[in-house]
Enzyme design. Sequence first.
Site, PDB file in Angstrom:
ATOM      1  N   SER A 197      -6.696  -0.472  -0.203  1.00 25.14           N
ATOM      2  CA  SER A 197      -5.734   0.388   0.486  1.00 25.14           C
ATOM      3  C   SER A 197      -6.123   0.560   1.954  1.00 25.14           C
ATOM      4  CB  SER A 197      -5.692   1.740  -0.241  1.00 25.14           C
ATOM      5  OG  SER A 197      -5.067   2.712   0.536  1.00 25.14           O
TER       6      SER A 197
ATOM      7  N   ASP B  87       0.842  -1.203   0.000  1.00 30.22           N
ATOM      8  CA  ASP B  87       0.000   0.000   0.000  1.00 30.22           C
ATOM      9  C   ASP B  87       0.876   1.251   0.000  1.00 30.22           C
ATOM     10  OD1 ASP B  87      -2.514   1.461   0.120  1.00 30.22           O
ATOM     11  OD2 ASP B  87      -1.848   2.056   2.109  1.00 30.22           O
TER      12      ASP B  87
ATOM     13  N   ARG C 270      -0.583   5.921  -7.029  1.00 30.95           N
ATOM     14  CA  ARG C 270      -1.953   6.361  -7.360  1.00 30.95           C
ATOM     15  C   ARG C 270      -2.048   7.878  -7.294  1.00 30.95           C
ATOM     16  NH1 ARG C 270      -5.272   3.896  -2.932  1.00 30.95           N
ATOM     17  NH2 ARG C 270      -6.978   5.064  -3.838  1.00 30.95           N
TER      18      ARG C 270
END
Length: 442
Positions: free
Chosen positions: A181, A159, A166
């Site tokens: 996430s 993550d 992202r």
Amino acid sequence: MLSPIELIIKKRTGKELSSYELDFLVNSYIDNKLPDYQMAAFLMAVFFQGMNDREIQYLTEAYIQSGNKYFFDKQTVDKHSTGGIGDKVSLMLAPIVAECGAYIPMISGRGLGHTGGTLDKLESIKGFKTDLSQEEFRNTVETVGFSIISQSNELVPADKKIYALRDVSGTVESLPLITASILSKKIAEGAKNLVIDLKVGTGAFISNIDQGNELGRLLKSTSEALGQKTEIVLSNMNSPLGYYVGNGVEVYEAIQYLKGKKIPDLDELTKHLAVKMLILSKNFDSEQEAKRNIDKAITSGKALERFARFIKAQGGDDKVCEKPQLLPQAKYILPIKAKETGWVRSIDGRNIGYSLMHIDSGRKNLDSIIDHSTGIKIKPKVGDYINKNDIIGKVFCNNKEKGTQTANIVTSSYFISENKVSLEKIILKNHRGEHENNNFNQ
Ligand code: URA
């Protein structure tokens, strides 16, 4: 041997990926065998094609398995917010709930897109460390009642790396990616119970109630499939939360709240979430009892004392609780003026979040240092009446030109109506289609 290109194309064309294929992509990325451009292409394919519930569960498990999973021999509970503007709730909620007897092992995030992150806020306190070892984290939770740390190379490294990618690849607002996430962190940290503050509105990633309900469904079904008891609260993010937005200034506001200052929206949301957490963790049987204890934790000053103990335990200067001027101070304070007279119809929270980048270039670039002294204060919420040229807020900045740009962006983020607009509720009803606000989906 699996081929990343084939898997990207498989997702791009809307097919289902298996647990094995998702593990392969995630593991290759954290082992640096899959380059950023291929992971970004995969994320964009997920963004457009989505994932079914099975794939979301597999992706969440792949994230969790990228690192260690912690276990506490206590009744643990945590809260997660899906992200908003001025959301400093964790800073107040964790000491209050810990003071009421619960244990909160909290892994938190950094700023994502236009939203701020709890870790960045805490790092505005001199010396504060968010990268504790497993032992330090455990000790802090067990002795102070809560600890707030970052993902690390040990804890959900997938993550950590994918979140950052992202943020710069336009793939933040994807429900499957948000679900994996959030839950990977919340399960790996050892929380047995979880309350999710799912924000809906102009300052959130989720702007309409139907999407909010869908994300709520995904979060609840995925986390419960993975063994965590979860409650979803939908809350309003059409107006920034509280009055301050920015790292140091939000810590300041949280301390003021713990000292008893009345900040209506922040107060209502914090107490609502605290009650849910304390019932879920079985610290109290009734909401009334939980509420009584929450009020006592604040009015007795014990929650603030606990916040100071937490700061000290994580290496920070706990004197900020008594002397908030020890928080980073900006050189200039510029006024923000209203451009029209009337009722606030809507506020573009996303624009306000991004406006902070004008005064704080650190949020644009992952490698640069964040200027924790910058921020804004804004008072009017949706439904408030304002007069042209009223001072509706302030910009805290170190560069007057950038500060003026920020003030202008904030001013133009307010949309005014000649007709009365109703004040909005902070807690939304969390079942499909039912909400109490007039101003959603406009
Ligand atoms: N919070 C997270 O931890 N992850 C997201 O993707 C969005 C909000």
